[in-house]
Motif scaffolding. Sequence first.
Motif, mmCIF file in Angstrom:
data_model
loop_
_atom_site.group_PDB
_atom_site.id
_atom_site.type_symbol
_atom_site.label_atom_id
_atom_site.label_comp_id
_atom_site.label_asym_id
_atom_site.label_seq_id
_atom_site.Cartn_x
_atom_site.Cartn_y
_atom_site.Cartn_z
ATOM 1 N N UNK A 212 -14.930 99.233 -21.700
ATOM 2 C CA UNK A 212 -13.944 99.561 -20.690
ATOM 3 C C UNK A 212 -12.551 99.383 -21.402
ATOM 4 N N UNK A 213 -12.328 98.560 -22.105
ATOM 5 C CA UNK A 213 -10.991 98.533 -22.746
ATOM 6 C C UNK A 213 -10.381 98.918 -24.149
ATOM 7 N N UNK A 214 -9.341 99.258 -24.432
ATOM 8 C CA UNK A 214 -9.115 99.759 -25.749
ATOM 9 C C UNK A 214 -8.272 98.992 -26.488
ATOM 10 N N UNK A 215 -8.222 98.332 -27.694
ATOM 11 C CA UNK A 215 -7.123 97.640 -28.383
ATOM 12 C C UNK A 215 -6.838 98.675 -29.369
ATOM 13 N N UNK A 216 -5.510 98.793 -29.411
ATOM 14 C CA UNK A 216 -4.814 99.732 -30.291
ATOM 15 C C UNK A 216 -4.508 98.737 -31.595
ATOM 16 N N UNK A 217 -3.647 99.577 -32.626
ATOM 17 C CA UNK A 217 -3.257 98.726 -33.748
ATOM 18 C C UNK A 217 -2.276 97.785 -33.433
ATOM 19 N N UNK A 218 -1.643 97.932 -32.401
ATOM 20 C CA UNK A 218 -0.387 96.756 -31.943
ATOM 21 C C UNK A 218 -1.074 95.954 -30.956
ATOM 22 N N UNK A 219 -2.538 95.818 -31.006
ATOM 23 C CA UNK A 219 -3.432 95.133 -30.381
ATOM 24 C C UNK A 219 -2.621 94.789 -28.579
ATOM 25 N N UNK A 220 -2.741 96.162 -28.284
ATOM 26 C CA UNK A 220 -2.375 96.365 -26.867
ATOM 27 C C UNK A 220 -3.501 96.607 -26.226
ATOM 28 N N UNK A 221 -3.830 96.027 -25.032
ATOM 29 C CA UNK A 221 -5.083 96.185 -24.285
ATOM 30 C C UNK A 221 -5.224 97.364 -23.364
ATOM 31 N N UNK A 222 -5.797 98.230 -23.383
ATOM 32 C CA UNK A 222 -5.677 99.363 -22.438
ATOM 33 C C UNK A 222 -6.782 99.413 -21.592
ATOM 34 N N UNK A 223 -6.692 99.461 -20.133
ATOM 35 C CA UNK A 223 -7.888 99.461 -19.432
ATOM 36 C C UNK A 223 -8.096 100.965 -18.951
ATOM 37 N N UNK A 224 -9.472 101.282 -18.795
ATOM 38 C CA UNK A 224 -9.986 102.540 -18.509
ATOM 39 C C UNK A 224 -10.361 102.472 -17.068
ATOM 40 N N UNK A 225 -9.470 103.536 -16.352
ATOM 41 C CA UNK A 225 -9.559 103.753 -14.760
ATOM 42 C C UNK A 225 -10.597 105.245 -14.675
ATOM 43 N N UNK A 226 -11.517 105.117 -13.808
ATOM 44 C CA UNK A 226 -12.190 106.365 -13.493
ATOM 45 C C UNK A 226 -12.348 106.340 -12.004
ATOM 46 N N UNK A 227 -11.505 107.402 -11.231
ATOM 47 C CA UNK A 227 -11.763 107.411 -9.769
ATOM 48 C C UNK A 227 -11.825 108.794 -9.138
ATOM 49 N N UNK A 228 -12.445 109.038 -8.336
ATOM 50 C CA UNK A 228 -12.357 110.413 -7.497
ATOM 51 C C UNK A 228 -11.034 110.093 -6.861
ATOM 52 N N UNK A 229 -10.704 111.513 -6.373
ATOM 53 C CA UNK A 229 -9.404 111.732 -5.629
ATOM 54 C C UNK A 229 -9.123 110.696 -4.652
ATOM 55 N N UNK A 230 -10.036 110.553 -3.814
ATOM 56 C CA UNK A 230 -10.035 109.755 -2.407
ATOM 57 C C UNK A 230 -9.830 108.504 -2.888
ATOM 58 N N UNK A 231 -10.310 107.614 -3.729
ATOM 59 C CA UNK A 231 -10.387 106.515 -4.293
ATOM 60 C C UNK A 231 -8.865 106.038 -4.998
ATOM 61 N N UNK A 232 -8.081 107.024 -5.416
ATOM 62 C CA UNK A 232 -6.841 106.691 -5.690
ATOM 63 C C UNK A 232 -5.853 106.326 -4.781
#
Length: 197
Positions: free
Chosen positions: A42-62
């Motif tokens: 679920x998370x991505x660490x870039x070379x800058x060590x910044x954690x990115x969170x993955x979000x997956x939603x249907x339109x009505x969940x936004x």
Amino acid sequence: MLFKLVTHPRSEAYRRDIFFHARKSGIIDAVLVLITTIQTNKNLKTKDRVIMELIVKRFEELTAEELYEILKIRVAVFVVEQNCPYQEIDGKDKQSFHIYLKDDCGIQAYLRVVDKGVSFNEVSIGRVIAVKRRCGIGSRILSEGVKVAKNRLGAAAIKIEAQTYAKEFYEQQGFKQVSEEFLEDGIPHIQMILDVI
């Protein structure tokens, strides 16, 4: 006693210095060095060590805030940056999964996966954006979009209309050109398909 030396936002020299002094002191039995890696869940660490969170939603969940940020980034790229006035909000968002990677600064990559029968007979992917380019985030968000198309929508194939300049980017993910070049809103495009196995 186990001494753990983990990666730190400071320099490599700083970490070597800590290791040297810890070893010199004789208080450690073992040293475990943990190396920052790109995560594949679920998370991505870039070379800058910044954690990115993955979000997956249907339109009505936004939430209203999420939708606002998504539309803001889409208009900034596809209308303003590309100097292309067109109907960006096209009625397909309600029939889509919205997938994005975010960090403390906001959305860094986005795309939508559109239900089959809306844009094409196949499931489709569109509005692919990476705020920072040529650092792997675009490939990551596209890969996540393909997973959603396959796992949540049961896609056997994914069809896209790609801007021609991005053809190589999509080919690296396995997409193949299936049309001649054409203009859409004054920008050269091609249709491409990915067979999902």
